[in-house]
Write a protein that holds these residues in place. Structure first.
Motif, PDB file in Angstrom:
ATOM      1  N   VAL A 166     100.685  58.177 -43.185  1.00  0.00           N
ATOM      2  CA  VAL A 166      99.963  56.937 -43.485  1.00  0.00           C
ATOM      3  C   VAL A 166     100.559  55.771 -42.689  1.00  0.00           C
ATOM      4  O   VAL A 166     100.711  54.674 -43.211  1.00  0.00           O
ATOM      5  CB  VAL A 166      99.956  56.623 -45.005  1.00  0.00           C
ATOM      6  CG1 VAL A 166      99.071  57.584 -45.765  1.00  0.00           C
ATOM      7  CG2 VAL A 166     101.384  56.614 -45.568  1.00  0.00           C
ATOM      8  N   GLY A 167     100.873  56.028 -41.419  1.00  0.00           N
ATOM      9  CA  GLY A 167     101.328  54.945 -40.558  1.00  0.00           C
ATOM     10  C   GLY A 167     100.243  53.891 -40.443  1.00  0.00           C
ATOM     11  O   GLY A 167      99.095  54.099 -40.853  1.00  0.00           O
ATOM     12  N   THR A 168     100.575  52.779 -39.854  1.00  0.00           N
ATOM     13  CA  THR A 168      99.639  51.657 -39.819  1.00  0.00           C
ATOM     14  C   THR A 168      98.348  51.974 -39.055  1.00  0.00           C
ATOM     15  O   THR A 168      97.269  51.531 -39.447  1.00  0.00           O
ATOM     16  CB  THR A 168     100.317  50.378 -39.283  1.00  0.00           C
ATOM     17  OG1 THR A 168      99.428  49.277 -39.438  1.00  0.00           O
ATOM     18  CG2 THR A 168     100.743  50.520 -37.833  1.00  0.00           C
ATOM     19  N   THR A 169      98.425  52.761 -37.995  1.00  0.00           N
ATOM     20  CA  THR A 169      97.210  53.114 -37.250  1.00  0.00           C
ATOM     21  C   THR A 169      96.320  54.034 -38.074  1.00  0.00           C
ATOM     22  O   THR A 169      95.099  53.847 -38.128  1.00  0.00           O
ATOM     23  CB  THR A 169      97.579  53.759 -35.902  1.00  0.00           C
ATOM     24  OG1 THR A 169      98.350  52.822 -35.136  1.00  0.00           O
ATOM     25  CG2 THR A 169      96.343  54.147 -35.110  1.00  0.00           C
ATOM     26  N   ILE A 170      96.913  55.029 -38.714  1.00  0.00           N
ATOM     27  CA  ILE A 170      96.151  55.923 -39.597  1.00  0.00           C
ATOM     28  C   ILE A 170      95.564  55.114 -40.749  1.00  0.00           C
ATOM     29  O   ILE A 170      94.406  55.315 -41.132  1.00  0.00           O
ATOM     30  CB  ILE A 170      97.033  57.080 -40.108  1.00  0.00           C
ATOM     31  CG1 ILE A 170      97.373  58.026 -38.955  1.00  0.00           C
ATOM     32  CG2 ILE A 170      96.353  57.831 -41.254  1.00  0.00           C
ATOM     33  CD1 ILE A 170      98.386  59.091 -39.302  1.00  0.00           C
ATOM     34  N   THR A 171      96.337  54.210 -41.293  1.00  0.00           N
ATOM     35  CA  THR A 171      95.853  53.397 -42.408  1.00  0.00           C
ATOM     36  C   THR A 171      94.680  52.529 -41.979  1.00  0.00           C
ATOM     37  O   THR A 171      93.692  52.406 -42.721  1.00  0.00           O
ATOM     38  CB  THR A 171      96.998  52.548 -42.998  1.00  0.00           C
ATOM     39  OG1 THR A 171      98.011  53.433 -43.504  1.00  0.00           O
ATOM     40  CG2 THR A 171      96.510  51.648 -44.117  1.00  0.00           C
ATOM     41  N   TYR A 172      94.750  51.945 -40.781  1.00  0.00           N
ATOM     42  CA  TYR A 172      93.621  51.130 -40.332  1.00  0.00           C
ATOM     43  C   TYR A 172      92.370  51.993 -40.177  1.00  0.00           C
ATOM     44  O   TYR A 172      91.274  51.595 -40.595  1.00  0.00           O
ATOM     45  CB  TYR A 172      93.941  50.392 -39.026  1.00  0.00           C
ATOM     46  CG  TYR A 172      92.884  49.361 -38.699  1.00  0.00           C
ATOM     47  CD1 TYR A 172      92.801  48.182 -39.443  1.00  0.00           C
ATOM     48  CD2 TYR A 172      91.954  49.568 -37.697  1.00  0.00           C
ATOM     49  CE1 TYR A 172      91.811  47.236 -39.182  1.00  0.00           C
ATOM     50  CE2 TYR A 172      90.966  48.632 -37.421  1.00  0.00           C
ATOM     51  CZ  TYR A 172      90.902  47.470 -38.174  1.00  0.00           C
ATOM     52  OH  TYR A 172      89.920  46.538 -37.924  1.00  0.00           O
ATOM     53  N   ALA A 173      92.520  53.182 -39.604  1.00  0.00           N
ATOM     54  CA  ALA A 173      91.379  54.091 -39.468  1.00  0.00           C
ATOM     55  C   ALA A 173      90.827  54.469 -40.838  1.00  0.00           C
ATOM     56  O   ALA A 173      89.606  54.587 -41.016  1.00  0.00           O
ATOM     57  CB  ALA A 173      91.790  55.341 -38.690  1.00  0.00           C
ATOM     58  N   TYR A 174      91.702  54.633 -41.807  1.00  0.00           N
ATOM     59  CA  TYR A 174      91.296  54.942 -43.182  1.00  0.00           C
ATOM     60  C   TYR A 174      90.494  53.787 -43.788  1.00  0.00           C
ATOM     61  O   TYR A 174      89.461  53.999 -44.436  1.00  0.00           O
ATOM     62  CB  TYR A 174      92.550  55.245 -44.007  1.00  0.00           C
ATOM     63  CG  TYR A 174      92.311  55.617 -45.435  1.00  0.00           C
ATOM     64  CD1 TYR A 174      91.710  56.818 -45.781  1.00  0.00           C
ATOM     65  CD2 TYR A 174      92.719  54.773 -46.471  1.00  0.00           C
ATOM     66  CE1 TYR A 174      91.508  57.169 -47.108  1.00  0.00           C
ATOM     67  CE2 TYR A 174      92.535  55.116 -47.792  1.00  0.00           C
ATOM     68  CZ  TYR A 174      91.925  56.320 -48.107  1.00  0.00           C
ATOM     69  OH  TYR A 174      91.730  56.659 -49.425  1.00  0.00           O
ATOM     70  N   LEU A 175      90.948  52.569 -43.556  1.00  0.00           N
ATOM     71  CA  LEU A 175      90.226  51.396 -44.053  1.00  0.00           C
ATOM     72  C   LEU A 175      88.848  51.299 -43.411  1.00  0.00           C
ATOM     73  O   LEU A 175      87.860  50.985 -44.091  1.00  0.00           O
ATOM     74  CB  LEU A 175      91.033  50.126 -43.780  1.00  0.00           C
ATOM     75  CG  LEU A 175      92.393  50.011 -44.469  1.00  0.00           C
ATOM     76  CD1 LEU A 175      93.123  48.748 -44.004  1.00  0.00           C
ATOM     77  CD2 LEU A 175      92.265  50.053 -45.979  1.00  0.00           C
ATOM     78  N   GLN A 176      88.766  51.580 -42.121  1.00  0.00           N
ATOM     79  CA  GLN A 176      87.471  51.578 -41.426  1.00  0.00           C
ATOM     80  C   GLN A 176      86.562  52.669 -41.994  1.00  0.00           C
ATOM     81  O   GLN A 176      85.384  52.423 -42.272  1.00  0.00           O
ATOM     82  CB  GLN A 176      87.661  51.842 -39.935  1.00  0.00           C
ATOM     83  CG  GLN A 176      88.312  50.730 -39.164  1.00  0.00           C
ATOM     84  CD  GLN A 176      88.617  51.169 -37.744  1.00  0.00           C
ATOM     85  OE1 GLN A 176      89.240  52.208 -37.518  1.00  0.00           O
ATOM     86  NE2 GLN A 176      88.153  50.386 -36.782  1.00  0.00           N
ATOM     87  N   ALA A 177      87.101  53.858 -42.140  1.00  0.00           N
ATOM     88  CA  ALA A 177      86.296  54.999 -42.594  1.00  0.00           C
ATOM     89  C   ALA A 177      85.683  54.748 -43.958  1.00  0.00           C
ATOM     90  O   ALA A 177      84.552  55.166 -44.221  1.00  0.00           O
ATOM     91  CB  ALA A 177      87.157  56.259 -42.627  1.00  0.00           C
ATOM     92  N   ASN A 178      86.411  54.052 -44.820  1.00  0.00           N
ATOM     93  CA  ASN A 178      85.966  53.848 -46.197  1.00  0.00           C
ATOM     94  C   ASN A 178      85.333  52.480 -46.439  1.00  0.00           C
ATOM     95  O   ASN A 178      85.085  52.102 -47.580  1.00  0.00           O
ATOM     96  CB  ASN A 178      87.136  54.080 -47.155  1.00  0.00           C
ATOM     97  CG  ASN A 178      87.540  55.535 -47.147  1.00  0.00           C
ATOM     98  OD1 ASN A 178      86.756  56.408 -47.516  1.00  0.00           O
ATOM     99  ND2 ASN A 178      88.761  55.824 -46.707  1.00  0.00           N
ATOM    100  N   GLY A 179      85.079  51.744 -45.372  1.00  0.00           N
ATOM    101  CA  GLY A 179      84.325  50.509 -45.479  1.00  0.00           C
ATOM    102  C   GLY A 179      85.090  49.311 -45.990  1.00  0.00           C
ATOM    103  O   GLY A 179      84.482  48.266 -46.234  1.00  0.00           O
TER     104      GLY A 179
END
Length: 193
Positions: A166-179
């Motif tokens: 859950v690094g910051t790049t993965i977390t940002y992608a997660y935030l994008q994916a889930n709206g």
């Protein structure tokens, strides 16, 4: 004209020339607000699996993950023992990286702790944005960041709570994916009104 009938060249650049599966993901799921805990767990697993790989590789294996991980049921996954992890490492339908497979169980356990603390994992997650998506108005893919101060803070908190991958790049992608962060480009027919 709906996103699914719009010309491909009007979509976000990463979806242009993509497979039907990737186009459907872009048009119907990415950037759409999700408050469903099971879906949020699913995307946590898949975003972690993506580390170092392309999203299309992970998306192509999504149904295999769904089968292998009991429909992304966090309670079931949290109880997996070493024998089950060993079996997952033999499953050619998923990404068989030992650390990523082990993280699925660890993240399920952390996910349940957060859910128990907040009543729903969605409540924890959406609390970071006061319940409303951050809607960006980028016109070019080069404007979209790989991470933000928000993803830095959430990543740090997730790690403190025992999550991995859950690094910051993965977390940002997660935030994008889930709206939670809506980064469809201006003019993209999939951008919510």
């Amino acid at each position: 004209m709906s996103a699914t009938t719009a010309p491909v060249d009007q979509r976000c650049a990463w979806a242009r020339g993509a497979s039907d599966l990737m186009l459907a993901y872009h048009d119907e799921e990415w950037g759409r607000p999700s408050h469903d805990d099971r879906h949020l767990f699913e995307m946590l697993v898949l975003e972690g699996a993506q580390a170092g790989l392309s999203w299309s590789t992970v998306l192509d294996k999504r149904e295999n993950y769904r089968r292998a991980l009991d429909g992304f049921d966090p309670e079931t996954v949290a109880a997996y023992d070493q024998a089950r992890l060993d079996a997952l490492l033999q499953d050619p339908g998923i990404i068989r990286n030992r650390l990523k497979v082990a993280s699925v169980v660890r993240n399920a356990q952390a996910f349940l702790r957060v859910r128990d603390e907040y009543g729903a994992f969605a409540d924890y997650l959406w609390g970071w944005v006061d319940g409303s998506p951050i809607v960006n108005r980028f016109t070019d893919m080069s404007q979209i960041p790989a991470s933000t101060p928000l993803s830095d803070r959430i990543s740090k908190d997730l790690k403190k709570r025992g999550f991995t991958f859950v690094g910051t790049t993965i977390t940002y992608a997660y935030l994008q994916a889930n709206g939670l962060v809506e980064d469809h480009l201006v003019g993209c027919p999939a951008k919510p009104a």
